[in-house]
Design a protein around this motif. Structure first.
Motif: not given
Length: 266
Positions: A26-28, A70, A105, A177, A197, A199, A264
């Protein structure tokens, strides 16, 4: 339950138990404002070829979203923890007041009603539910320094905890999270929802050095891994979870306020 896979026969750190083990799926993002936005504005103003911005330009245009990685969940996660603003459970340590802002995001708009969950070790490097893994005995509630908070209408989760300690092979850090659509049960736990998310939050070495000289942190005899030596932190600054810390008083013992904006992908 002690994990000794990261200790060599002579007792020195070998491989972190939280070394990344899978590609990030996933992206953050982090919302870059302040100096970044100011620099963009100055650049536009001083470039002769740059046309003047129309008066109707949206204020959100000054916001810049930057992708960040992440981080690994690690071996000490326990799900279904309490929803609460204070996760200390009486644990001794230097106060830490966190304000984490969650944004979307795609739009950089604040994300209300998301659950921001934290877990981290105590001043001696022990996690609840796993006390003894860092060589220190003591009572174990299975819940100290764990819990989550729902973000308010501004996307802010405010959580009170203590400055984390350290354990073999890792620098000082907090796990985080972000979940959406969770259900809060009658006894105050959360369940269900979607995890969007995973991290970690990191700390300035200058401040950690000062904290390490204060009791009870000073009684932790485990060799401390620095931020630069850590196998998870990638030197990415705020984009990799490095908190902005502000002193709450005139001494280290008075504690710190920590802030970070997490974006997120919903």
């Amino acid at each position: 339950m002690t994990d000794t896979s990261h200790i060599t026969p002579d007792g020195s750190p070998h491989v972190s138990p939280e070394a990344p083990h899978r590609p990030v799926g996933r992206r953050a993002v982090l919302l870059a404002t302040g100096a970044t936005a100011a620099a963009l504005a100055v650049g536009a103003a001083t470039t002769p070829e740059a046309p003047a911005a129309p008066d109707t330009a949206p204020a959100a245009a000054a916001a810049v979203c930057t992708l960040t990685k992440e981080m690994t969940e690690g071996p000490y996660y326990l799900d279904g923890q309490y929803v609460r603003t204070d996760i200390t459970e009486g644990k001794a340590g230097i106060p830490l007041k966190l304000k984490l802002t969650v944004v979307d995001d795609d739009t950089c708009a604040p994300l209300a009603g998301a659950l921001v969950e934290l877990w981290h070790s105590d001043a001696l490097g022990e996690y609840s539910g796993f006390v003894g893994d860092n060589g220190h005995d003591g009572p174990d509630s299975g819940t100290f320094l764990r819990g989550g908070v729902l973000t308010d209408s501004s996307g802010v989760a405010a959580i009170t905890t203590i400055y984390p300690g350290w354990y073999r092979g890792r620098c000082v850090h907090i796990h985080v999270k972000v979940h959406t659509n969770v259900t809060v049960t009658a006894d105050g736990h959360f369940t269900g929802g979607q995890e969007i998310h995973t991290g970690q939050l990191f700390f300035s070495e200058t401040i950690t050095n000062a904290v390490a000289r204060v009791s009870p942190y000073s009684t932790n005899t485990v060799t401390r891994t620095t931020l630069a030596q850590d196998s998870v932190y990638d030197e990415g600054g705020a984009a990799s979870g490095l908190l902005t810390l502000t002193a709450l008083g005139g001494t280290t013992s008075a504690g710190y306020a920590g802030t970070l904006t997490l974006g997120v992908e919903r």
